[in-house]
Scaffold this motif. Structure first.
Motif, PDB file in Angstrom:
ATOM      1  N   UNK A 152     -28.411 -11.820  -0.251  1.00  0.00           N
ATOM      2  CA  UNK A 152     -29.749 -11.777  -0.819  1.00  0.00           C
ATOM      3  C   UNK A 152     -30.357 -10.407  -0.568  1.00  0.00           C
ATOM      4  N   UNK A 153     -31.522 -10.392   0.083  1.00  0.00           N
ATOM      5  CA  UNK A 153     -32.188  -9.129   0.404  1.00  0.00           C
ATOM      6  C   UNK A 153     -31.963  -8.703   1.852  1.00  0.00           C
ATOM      7  N   UNK A 154     -31.105  -9.419   2.554  1.00  0.00           N
ATOM      8  CA  UNK A 154     -30.890  -9.138   3.980  1.00  0.00           C
ATOM      9  C   UNK A 154     -29.544  -8.451   4.177  1.00  0.00           C
ATOM     10  N   UNK A 155     -29.569  -7.365   4.927  1.00  0.00           N
ATOM     11  CA  UNK A 155     -28.350  -6.608   5.211  1.00  0.00           C
ATOM     12  C   UNK A 155     -27.890  -6.895   6.638  1.00  0.00           C
ATOM     13  N   UNK A 156     -26.610  -7.207   6.785  1.00  0.00           N
ATOM     14  CA  UNK A 156     -26.027  -7.487   8.103  1.00  0.00           C
ATOM     15  C   UNK A 156     -24.986  -6.413   8.407  1.00  0.00           C
ATOM     16  N   UNK A 157     -25.185  -5.705   9.508  1.00  0.00           N
ATOM     17  CA  UNK A 157     -24.239  -4.678   9.927  1.00  0.00           C
ATOM     18  C   UNK A 157     -23.398  -5.241  11.066  1.00  0.00           C
ATOM     19  N   UNK A 158     -22.109  -5.424  10.807  1.00  0.00           N
ATOM     20  CA  UNK A 158     -21.230  -6.091  11.770  1.00  0.00           C
ATOM     21  C   UNK A 158     -20.537  -5.115  12.717  1.00  0.00           C
ATOM     22  N   UNK A 159     -20.683  -3.822  12.470  1.00  0.00           N
ATOM     23  CA  UNK A 159     -20.020  -2.850  13.328  1.00  0.00           C
ATOM     24  C   UNK A 159     -20.328  -1.442  12.868  1.00  0.00           C
ATOM     25  N   UNK A 160     -19.453  -0.504  13.246  1.00  0.00           N
ATOM     26  CA  UNK A 160     -19.629   0.892  12.850  1.00  0.00           C
ATOM     27  C   UNK A 160     -18.261   1.560  12.767  1.00  0.00           C
ATOM     28  N   UNK A 161     -18.248   2.732  12.161  1.00  0.00           N
ATOM     29  CA  UNK A 161     -17.005   3.496  12.037  1.00  0.00           C
ATOM     30  C   UNK A 161     -16.858   4.451  13.212  1.00  0.00           C
ATOM     31  N   UNK A 162     -15.665   4.449  13.782  1.00  0.00           N
ATOM     32  CA  UNK A 162     -15.346   5.390  14.865  1.00  0.00           C
ATOM     33  C   UNK A 162     -13.890   5.821  14.712  1.00  0.00           C
ATOM     34  N   UNK A 163     -13.681   7.119  14.551  1.00  0.00           N
ATOM     35  CA  UNK A 163     -12.323   7.648  14.352  1.00  0.00           C
ATOM     36  C   UNK A 163     -11.605   6.949  13.191  1.00  0.00           C
ATOM     37  N   UNK A 164     -12.349   6.758  12.103  1.00  0.00           N
ATOM     38  CA  UNK A 164     -11.814   6.135  10.880  1.00  0.00           C
ATOM     39  C   UNK A 164     -11.422   4.668  11.050  1.00  0.00           C
ATOM     40  N   UNK A 165     -11.887   4.041  12.119  1.00  0.00           N
ATOM     41  CA  UNK A 165     -11.650   2.623  12.347  1.00  0.00           C
ATOM     42  C   UNK A 165     -12.985   1.887  12.407  1.00  0.00           C
ATOM     43  N   UNK A 166     -12.995   0.637  11.916  1.00  0.00           N
ATOM     44  CA  UNK A 166     -14.196  -0.184  12.051  1.00  0.00           C
ATOM     45  C   UNK A 166     -14.204  -0.796  13.446  1.00  0.00           C
ATOM     46  N   UNK A 167     -15.251  -0.518  14.182  1.00  0.00           N
ATOM     47  CA  UNK A 167     -15.453  -1.128  15.503  1.00  0.00           C
ATOM     48  C   UNK A 167     -16.482  -2.238  15.337  1.00  0.00           C
ATOM     49  N   UNK A 168     -16.020  -3.468  15.433  1.00  0.00           N
ATOM     50  CA  UNK A 168     -16.906  -4.613  15.203  1.00  0.00           C
ATOM     51  C   UNK A 168     -17.660  -4.988  16.478  1.00  0.00           C
ATOM     52  N   UNK A 169     -18.848  -5.545  16.289  1.00  0.00           N
ATOM     53  CA  UNK A 169     -19.686  -6.035  17.375  1.00  0.00           C
ATOM     54  C   UNK A 169     -19.724  -7.563  17.265  1.00  0.00           C
ATOM     55  N   UNK A 170     -19.141  -8.260  18.235  1.00  0.00           N
ATOM     56  CA  UNK A 170     -19.013  -9.707  18.148  1.00  0.00           C
ATOM     57  C   UNK A 170     -20.377 -10.398  18.061  1.00  0.00           C
ATOM     58  N   UNK A 171     -21.365  -9.904  18.813  1.00  0.00           N
ATOM     59  CA  UNK A 171     -22.696 -10.515  18.770  1.00  0.00           C
ATOM     60  C   UNK A 171     -23.311 -10.406  17.385  1.00  0.00           C
ATOM     61  N   UNK A 172     -23.084  -9.273  16.713  1.00  0.00           N
ATOM     62  CA  UNK A 172     -23.609  -9.093  15.354  1.00  0.00           C
ATOM     63  C   UNK A 172     -22.854  -9.976  14.361  1.00  0.00           C
ATOM     64  N   UNK A 173     -21.558 -10.161  14.601  1.00  0.00           N
ATOM     65  CA  UNK A 173     -20.790 -11.080  13.756  1.00  0.00           C
ATOM     66  C   UNK A 173     -21.347 -12.493  13.879  1.00  0.00           C
ATOM     67  N   UNK A 174     -21.687 -12.906  15.098  1.00  0.00           N
ATOM     68  CA  UNK A 174     -22.245 -14.243  15.312  1.00  0.00           C
ATOM     69  C   UNK A 174     -23.569 -14.424  14.575  1.00  0.00           C
ATOM     70  N   UNK A 175     -24.413 -13.399  14.594  1.00  0.00           N
ATOM     71  CA  UNK A 175     -25.691 -13.465  13.871  1.00  0.00           C
ATOM     72  C   UNK A 175     -25.420 -13.696  12.385  1.00  0.00           C
TER      73      UNK A 175
END
Length: 218
Positions: free
Chosen positions: A10-33
């Motif tokens: 919808x209008x809500x953006x969820x960021x599950x992680x960030x890029x580091x050294x060309x790899x996605x580093x996921x944040x488990x707490x953000x995934x849970x949200x």
């Protein structure tokens, strides 16, 4: 450039992680949200992830995002599929429907009730087994409680045959298969036989809810 770790609902953006050294580093707490929010969209406002299931959700999330280092620690093989087991109503089907949404950049697996495959076999015969032995990734829901197939008077253990076909796909083309089941290892062996049970060990990572997991539907 599309960022698969940023998901718009919808209008809500969820960021599950960030890029580091060309790899996605996921944040488990953000995934849970995100999973809790997406679960409410899919299954209704009453949906929630339970603290008691956090270990299973953590294992499955690491598998879905293909975190090989964590999966190795968790004794998970990212090349295999997932066999999610547990008592009736513990949330297996909902989890498998939900978790594929955290990796929108991956080709999603299709959820398919095992009983529907048998009904298809009863109607059109062995072509059904061929159809599910194709290159698509499936999650077979409620494996082991489907009826025996019967086409033109001939009985067939349909899902057993499908699993053998999926095993050949796994060996030849590394195509994954997932499944949910209420049955334990012994019950699966009784249902499908030693040969299929042996293939299932190679096809699947076993992820099991505790036998005492409560029924989330009550």
């Amino acid at each position: 450039m599309q960022k698969p770790y940023i998901i718009l609902e919808g209008n809500v953006e969820y960021t599950l992680g960030h890029i580091q050294n060309n790899l996605i580093i996921y944040d488990f707490d953000k995934i849970l949200v995100y999973l809790n929010a997406k679960g409410k969209l899919l299954f209704g406002a009453g949906f929630k992830l339970f603290d008691e299931d956090s270990e299973i959700v953590f294992r499955l999330c690491n598998y879905m995002i293909r975190d090989e280092a964590n999966c190795k620690k968790l004794d998970m093989d990212v090349r295999k599929g997932v066999l999610l087991t547990g008592p009736v109503g513990c949330g297996k089907t909902s989890l498998m429907k939900l978790l594929r949404h955290i990796v929108p950049h991956q080709k999603p697996y299709k959820m398919m009730p095992s009983r529907n495959i048998v009904f298809g076999f009863n109607h059109i015969g062995y072509k059904t087994i061929e159809d599910f032995g194709n290159g698509q990734c499936f999650c077979f829901d409620d494996l082991g409680v489907e009826p025996m197939g019967r086409h033109y008077g001939k009985d067939c253990n349909v899902m057993g045959e499908v699993l053998l076909s999926r095993y050949d796909l796994f060996l030849g083309y590394s195509i994954k298969t997932h499944a949910t089941t209420n049955l334990n290892a012994q019950e699966l062996e009784e249902r499908y036989g030693i040969r299929v049970r042996s293939r299932m060990r190679e096809l699947f990572n076993l992820v099991a809810f505790d036998d005492g997991s409560k029924d989330k539907r009550t």
